[in-house]
Motif scaffolding. Structure first.
Motif, mmCIF file in Angstrom:
data_model
loop_
_atom_site.group_PDB
_atom_site.id
_atom_site.type_symbol
_atom_site.label_atom_id
_atom_site.label_comp_id
_atom_site.label_asym_id
_atom_site.label_seq_id
_atom_site.Cartn_x
_atom_site.Cartn_y
_atom_site.Cartn_z
ATOM 1 N N ARG A 190 11.005 6.175 11.171
ATOM 2 C CA ARG A 190 11.652 6.914 10.248
ATOM 3 C C ARG A 190 11.466 6.249 8.571
ATOM 4 N N ILE A 191 10.340 5.561 8.390
ATOM 5 C CA ILE A 191 9.925 5.244 7.231
ATOM 6 C C ILE A 191 8.533 5.947 6.961
ATOM 7 N N SER A 192 8.794 6.504 5.691
ATOM 8 C CA SER A 192 7.563 7.418 5.213
ATOM 9 C C SER A 192 6.263 6.704 5.296
ATOM 10 N N GLN A 193 6.430 5.473 4.571
ATOM 11 C CA GLN A 193 5.081 4.510 4.834
ATOM 12 C C GLN A 193 4.999 3.592 5.734
ATOM 13 N N GLY A 194 5.818 3.602 6.871
ATOM 14 C CA GLY A 194 5.825 2.539 7.873
ATOM 15 C C GLY A 194 4.485 2.777 8.673
ATOM 16 N N MET A 195 4.065 1.697 9.331
ATOM 17 C CA MET A 195 3.201 1.732 10.356
ATOM 18 C C MET A 195 3.180 0.438 11.163
ATOM 19 N N ARG A 196 2.322 0.717 12.025
ATOM 20 C CA ARG A 196 2.136 -0.726 12.799
ATOM 21 C C ARG A 196 1.387 -2.042 12.339
ATOM 22 N N ALA A 197 1.385 -3.257 12.822
ATOM 23 C CA ALA A 197 1.002 -4.386 12.146
ATOM 24 C C ALA A 197 -0.583 -4.396 12.536
ATOM 25 N N CYS A 198 -1.308 -3.609 12.126
ATOM 26 C CA CYS A 198 -2.903 -3.505 12.260
ATOM 27 C C CYS A 198 -3.406 -3.367 10.779
ATOM 28 N N ASN A 199 -4.719 -3.220 10.640
ATOM 29 C CA ASN A 199 -5.546 -3.330 9.528
ATOM 30 C C ASN A 199 -4.920 -2.359 8.372
ATOM 31 N N GLY A 200 -4.717 -2.614 7.196
ATOM 32 C CA GLY A 200 -4.026 -1.909 6.295
ATOM 33 C C GLY A 200 -2.660 -2.068 5.938
ATOM 34 N N ALA A 201 -1.988 -2.643 7.101
ATOM 35 C CA ALA A 201 -0.477 -2.936 7.032
ATOM 36 C C ALA A 201 0.069 -4.007 5.923
ATOM 37 N N VAL A 202 0.771 -3.925 5.000
ATOM 38 C CA VAL A 202 1.413 -4.834 4.527
ATOM 39 C C VAL A 202 2.520 -5.889 5.031
ATOM 40 N N GLU A 203 1.952 -6.865 5.646
ATOM 41 C CA GLU A 203 2.978 -7.733 6.369
ATOM 42 C C GLU A 203 3.634 -8.835 5.735
ATOM 43 N N LYS A 204 3.293 -9.055 4.489
ATOM 44 C CA LYS A 204 4.230 -10.274 3.597
ATOM 45 C C LYS A 204 4.620 -9.454 2.267
ATOM 46 N N VAL A 205 5.757 -9.756 1.775
ATOM 47 C CA VAL A 205 6.080 -9.282 0.405
ATOM 48 C C VAL A 205 6.857 -10.325 -0.300
ATOM 49 N N ALA A 206 6.698 -10.805 -1.420
ATOM 50 C CA ALA A 206 7.536 -11.821 -2.081
ATOM 51 C C ALA A 206 7.678 -11.557 -3.747
ATOM 52 N N MET A 207 8.584 -11.951 -4.280
ATOM 53 C CA MET A 207 8.849 -12.104 -5.768
ATOM 54 C C MET A 207 8.422 -13.284 -6.189
ATOM 55 N N THR A 208 7.311 -13.355 -7.121
ATOM 56 C CA THR A 208 6.858 -14.429 -7.838
ATOM 57 C C THR A 208 7.222 -14.667 -9.287
#
Length: 380
Positions: A329-347
């Motif tokens: 149900r997420i427009s930019q969602g995908m499985r954990a494979c090449n090209g998937a953003v797996e970590k996000v942080a505010m620096t």
């Protein structure tokens, strides 16, 4: 030329160059699945995710008119270039389709080895080599075992090929019961991939599949039913009762598995329609049922089970987690494979992220989605 309503048509699917025979009025997604063409079906063909796109080569005159669902989910430029949703478009003639949203698992990441507790003792009743199979709705992991030394000597994982019939167990139940012949095909395609995995494992170990004496399978209740070719239809409606909870060993040859001639296949028992052998295996491996302290055991997968209890009593519940983590149900969602953003942080420099495989970002997998939500909450 007037197309006969009951005539058989040929659809060529690119880029795999697979031809499918289809009757008029059949959905593209069904024709593709029957021919072994794996098109993503994150929402199980319900027409809500918009991620089963195909493009009609040289026009779309061999397909039914655009549906309201397609007009809602597809962009104008996609419609202009004859992009259709495989779950909506029906076949009315012969033609060529290019799959835009294939099911594949390049670079899929398997998380393992996170528990510091030793696994409970196990005592196999056969000698030689065996395989333990973690039969997941999305991912299947096979472990090659030395039954004499009680040691894992190899691991092989692959995407469950049944994902072409839907990402979650409800979709698999619907597909296996509503489409004639689909249950047998789903069982066959899984066994084919398991045989490939067994071959790869034994080759790496310097032996052959014929040396395998036993296979033990742990999966949720629906997956175990489909693996045996038994209809899971009764699990899909109240009172959600499975056809079996405990199943006797089966000769591997009866299922099409290539191991020793007298090789047997055993299934970890199920508890209920949505409490399967996978969570039972986890409880047994970590002795949750043999200790006094109250413990909480969680199996997070496409189907998510939670157990709380001790040696006195245990309570369990289950829910669908995969669609949330894999982008149904997420427009930019995908499985954990090449090209998937797996970590996000505010620096201090702003938003940073990590992409599986180091490639260009294609979307967010479950861990990335959780990071984003947590970051937004922290930032107010």
């Amino acid at each position: 030329m007037v197309l006969m309503e009951n005539s058989v048509h040929t659809i060529l699917f690119l880029p795999d160059n697979i031809k499918a025979e289809s009757e008029a009025g059949e959905l593209v997604i069904h024709a593709a699945a029957a021919a072994g063409v794996n098109i993503s079906r994150h929402c199980g063909g319900a027409g809500t995710c918009g991620k089963c796109r195909v493009s009609a080569i040289d026009g779309e005159r061999f397909l039914s008119p655009l549906t309201l669902t397609e007009k809602k989910l597809l962009k104008k430029e996609e419609i202009d270039f004859a992009v259709r949703l495989a779950c909506c478009a029906k076949i009315s003639g012969s033609g060529t389709l290019r799959v835009i949203d294939p099911v594949d698992d390049p670079g899929s990441r398997i998380l393992e080895g996170t528990s510091g507790r030793p696994v409970a003792d196990w005592s196999p009743d056969r000698k030689g080599l065996g395989v333990a199979v973690d039969l997941g709705t999305t991912t299947v992991v096979c472990y090659l075992l030395d039954l004499d030394r009680h040691k894992v000597i190899g691991t092989h994982s692959f995407l469950n090929p049944q994902v072409s019939y839907g990402d979650d167990v409800i979709s698999r139940i619907a597909a296996s019961t509503l489409q004639p012949g689909t249950l047998a095909r789903m069982q066959e395609m899984l066994v084919e991939e398991m045989n490939r995995a067994f071959s790869a494992l034994t080759e790496e170990a310097g032996t052959v599949p014929g040396a395998l004496s036993e296979v033990v399978v742990a999966g949720n209740t629906v997956m175990e039913h489909i693996f045996l070719g038994i209809s899971p239809e009764s699990i899909g409606h109240s009172p959600y009762s499975p056809q079996f909870r405990t199943h006797p060993p089966v000769a591997a040859s009866e299922l099409g598995l290539i191991i020793a001639p007298d090789g047997a296949v055993k299934l970890i028992p199920n508890v209920a329609g949505y409490v399967g052998g996978d969570i039972v295996a986890g409880i047994a491996a970590h002795a949750v049922d043999k200790e006094k302290p109250l413990r909480f055991f969680v199996d997070i997968g496409t189907n998510n089970e939670l157990v709380i209890g001790s040696e006195e009593r245990m309570y369990c519940c289950a829910t669908a987690a995969g669609p949330a983590f894999e982008g149904a149900r997420i427009s930019q969602g995908m499985r954990a494979c090449n090209g998937a953003v797996e970590k996000v942080a505010m620096t201090e420099e702003g938003v940073s992220y990590e992409v599986i495989g180091g490639s260009v970002p294609k979307g967010l997998c479950g861990s990335g989605l959780i990071d984003v939500v947590a970051m937004l909450l922290r930032e107010g």
